[in-house]
Scaffold this motif. Structure first.
Motif, mmCIF file in Angstrom:
data_model
loop_
_atom_site.group_PDB
_atom_site.id
_atom_site.type_symbol
_atom_site.label_atom_id
_atom_site.label_comp_id
_atom_site.label_asym_id
_atom_site.label_seq_id
_atom_site.Cartn_x
_atom_site.Cartn_y
_atom_site.Cartn_z
ATOM 1 N N GLU A 1 -13.225 3.422 0.333
ATOM 2 C CA GLU A 1 -13.243 4.510 1.310
ATOM 3 C C GLU A 1 -14.121 5.662 0.834
ATOM 4 O OE1 GLU A 1 -10.037 7.646 3.117
ATOM 5 O OE2 GLU A 1 -9.456 5.533 3.030
ATOM 6 N N TYR A 2 -14.052 5.972 -0.450
ATOM 7 C CA TYR A 2 -14.871 7.051 -1.005
ATOM 8 C C TYR A 2 -16.357 6.710 -0.898
ATOM 9 C CZ TYR A 2 -17.145 10.045 -4.398
ATOM 10 O OH TYR A 2 -18.000 10.908 -5.010
ATOM 11 N N LEU A 3 -16.732 5.489 -1.276
ATOM 12 C CA LEU A 3 -18.139 5.083 -1.200
ATOM 13 C C LEU A 3 -18.640 5.087 0.239
ATOM 14 C CD1 LEU A 3 -18.320 2.183 -3.791
ATOM 15 C CD2 LEU A 3 -19.451 4.402 -3.913
ATOM 16 N N ALA B 1 -17.475 6.843 2.781
ATOM 17 C CA ALA B 1 -17.574 8.224 3.256
ATOM 18 C C ALA B 1 -18.811 8.907 2.689
ATOM 19 C CB ALA B 1 -16.314 9.004 2.878
ATOM 20 N N ASN B 2 -19.117 8.629 1.428
ATOM 21 C CA ASN B 2 -20.287 9.228 0.796
ATOM 22 C C ASN B 2 -21.578 8.735 1.460
ATOM 23 O OD1 ASN B 2 -21.939 10.571 -0.935
ATOM 24 N ND2 ASN B 2 -21.248 9.547 -2.788
ATOM 25 N N LEU C 1 -4.803 6.834 3.077
ATOM 26 C CA LEU C 1 -6.122 6.211 3.157
ATOM 27 C C LEU C 1 -6.366 5.700 4.563
ATOM 28 C CD1 LEU C 1 -6.105 4.091 -0.123
ATOM 29 C CD2 LEU C 1 -7.363 6.184 0.294
ATOM 30 N N GLY D 1 -9.132 2.873 -2.019
ATOM 31 C CA GLY D 1 -9.557 4.260 -2.189
ATOM 32 C C GLY D 1 -11.008 4.369 -2.630
ATOM 33 N N VAL D 2 -11.427 3.493 -3.536
ATOM 34 C CA VAL D 2 -12.816 3.497 -3.996
ATOM 35 C C VAL D 2 -13.755 3.108 -2.864
ATOM 36 C CG1 VAL D 2 -14.442 2.322 -5.531
ATOM 37 C CG2 VAL D 2 -12.255 3.118 -6.421
#
Length: 118
Positions: A59-61, A63-64, A26, A56-57
């Motif tokens: 980072e995903y948000l 990046a989106n 991450l 992780g959540v």
């Protein structure tokens, strides 16, 4: 011979220490998320995998949102992402719009744009 090992070259080499973010592959800091969760006393008990999952959540948000804002900037023929692009990206995506509907975003001023691409 007291206190000596029988084989001198048989010691183990220490592996270099890896951060939890590196181990989880991450970019977001897992240790900082863990520290903030513990300092703010959100829960009484905290699993060791909770900060990894939360990082992780996040980072995903992130990046989106940045990908959608980058598409908005590209659509405007810009290189840099501005707050207007982020606002339009969040508003155009129904899931992000629903997730962030009660979040107050600062108002973006309608300044005259410069001639640069940024």
């Amino acid at each position: 011979m007291t206190g000596r090992r029988c084989c001198r070259g048989s010691y183990k080499r220490r592996r270099p220490s890896l951060s939890r973010s590196t181990r989880a592959e991450l970019q977001f800091p897992v240790s900082r998320v863990d520290r903030l969760l513990r300092e703010r006393h959100y829960v009484q008990r905290l699993s060791s995998s909770t900060p990894i999952f939360l990082a992780g959540v996040l980072e995903y948000l992130t990046a989106n949102i940045l990908e959608l804002a980058g598409d908005e900037a590209h659509h405007d023929h810009r290189i840099c992402i501005t707050p207007e692009h982020v606002q339009r990206a969040v508003d155009s995506n129904p899931q992000l719009s629903h997730l962030l509907d009660d979040v107050t975003m600062p108002q973006v001023d309608d300044k005259p744009r410069s001639t640069k691409n940024c």
